[in-house]
Design a protein around this motif. Structure first.
Motif, PDB file in Angstrom:
ATOM      1  N   ALA A  14       0.927  -1.186   0.102  1.00 49.01           N
ATOM      2  CA  ALA A  14       0.088  -0.145  -0.020  1.00 49.01           C
ATOM      3  C   ALA A  14       0.963   1.358  -0.052  1.00 49.01           C
ATOM      4  O   ALA A  14       0.486   2.175  -0.729  1.00 49.01           O
ATOM      5  CB  ALA A  14      -1.020   0.059   1.170  1.00 49.01           C
ATOM      6  N   ARG A  76      -8.273   8.736   0.442  1.00 45.99           N
ATOM      7  CA  ARG A  76      -7.503   7.674   0.157  1.00 45.99           C
ATOM      8  C   ARG A  76      -8.109   6.393   0.359  1.00 45.99           C
ATOM      9  O   ARG A  76      -8.049   5.392  -0.646  1.00 45.99           O
ATOM     10  CB  ARG A  76      -6.185   7.851   0.822  1.00 45.99           C
ATOM     11  N   SER A  80      -9.373   3.759  -2.631  1.00 44.99           N
ATOM     12  CA  SER A  80      -8.690   2.571  -2.669  1.00 44.99           C
ATOM     13  C   SER A  80      -9.506   1.360  -2.797  1.00 44.99           C
ATOM     14  O   SER A  80      -9.501   0.409  -3.490  1.00 44.99           O
ATOM     15  CB  SER A  80      -7.522   2.196  -1.402  1.00 44.99           C
ATOM     16  N   HIS A 107      -3.852  -0.567   5.539  1.00 49.56           N
ATOM     17  CA  HIS A 107      -3.888   0.824   4.747  1.00 49.56           C
ATOM     18  C   HIS A 107      -4.156   1.775   5.943  1.00 49.56           C
ATOM     19  O   HIS A 107      -3.514   2.989   5.553  1.00 49.56           O
ATOM     20  CB  HIS A 107      -5.354   0.534   4.156  1.00 49.56           C
TER      21      HIS A 107
END
Length: 249
Positions: A14, A76, A80, A107
């Motif tokens: 990630a 974000r 994702s 993450h």
């Protein structure tokens, strides 16, 4: 493979994915700098006057930190998740030992690291540009970690229900902008209608702002209650986010 090794592998993947997106890296650090320059250097505060920026510069430190604690993980992680759904990656993930909770944890760790660095830069700029006098309390660390984790969980929910990456961005901005200004960050409760003030307690960002303000300006004792509430809300949001992640596409 142990849980530590699984989370570590996903965390590294990630982080590399984030670094490869140069635009995301740039705006993660540049956007809060712009906010500080506009509000701290151009608009400036008027402690002896009235209006929106009538408080000392240190009062707005939680607001500057909230820019990255709120916007970055929300968009974000949401993006994702949406990107993984569009690429059928969750279907492939279901065939591996990595669970949804472990995926979200990995993450979240990446976002904590990135936003931790961004927060240090923000604090340095605030002190340098605005002349704010603040206390660098250790309590800033758990507040930032919990705040980032909370909005990572929130982002996971958005990414799971939005129909596309564009939908995630639109939804995250629609949610984040009101929260940023209606959570005791830049706007003091006294400037809001009396009937609306109790609603500030419904925003998790309010507890972040109050706690950071108490940690940096005092009294420090007031920070612990807000930290406890933020911790409970973080557990709730992360748990919901992990459950909301799709098993397959």
């Amino acid at each position: 493979m142990t849980i530590i090794r699984r989370v570590r592998a996903e965390t590294i993947a990630a982080f590399r994915a984030f670094v490869r997106r140069r635009t995301a890296v740039f705006f993660t650090f540049f956007f809060p700098v712009i906010i500080i320059l506009i509000f701290g250097a151009l608009v400036q505060t008027q402690p002896t006057g009235g209006g929106l920026f009538a408080q000392p510069p240190a009062y707005y430190v939680p607001g500057y930190l909230a820019v990255v604690v709120l916007f970055t993980p929300l968009s974000r992680v949401g993006s994702s998740v949406a990107r993984h759904r569009e690429g059928n990656r969750f279907e492939k993930l279901a065939t591996t030992p990595l669970s949804r909770a472990e995926w979200l944890l990995a993450h979240t760790l990446v976002n904590v690291g990135i936003i931790g660095v961004a927060s240090l830069i923000i604090l340095g700029l605030v002190v340098t540009i605005t002349g704010a006098t603040i206390t660098f309390s250790w309590l800033l660390v758990p507040f930032i970690v919990l705040g980032v984790a909370l909005f990572c969980g929130f982002g996971a929910v958005l990414g799971s229900i939005a129909d596309s990456q564009d939908g995630v961005i639109a939804a995250s901005n629609t949610i984040a902008l009101p929260l940023l200004f209606l959570s005791e960050t830049f706007i003091t409760p006294s400037l809001l209608p009396t009937w609306f003030q109790p609603a500030l307690n419904l925003s998790p960002l309010s507890y972040f702002a109050r706690g950071v303000r108490a940690a940096t300006m005092g009294p420090v004792a007031d920070a612990y209650g807000n930290l406890l509430v933020l911790a409970v809300l973080t557990l709730l949001f992360v748990a919901v986010g992990a459950v909301a992640l799709p098993r397959t596409d």
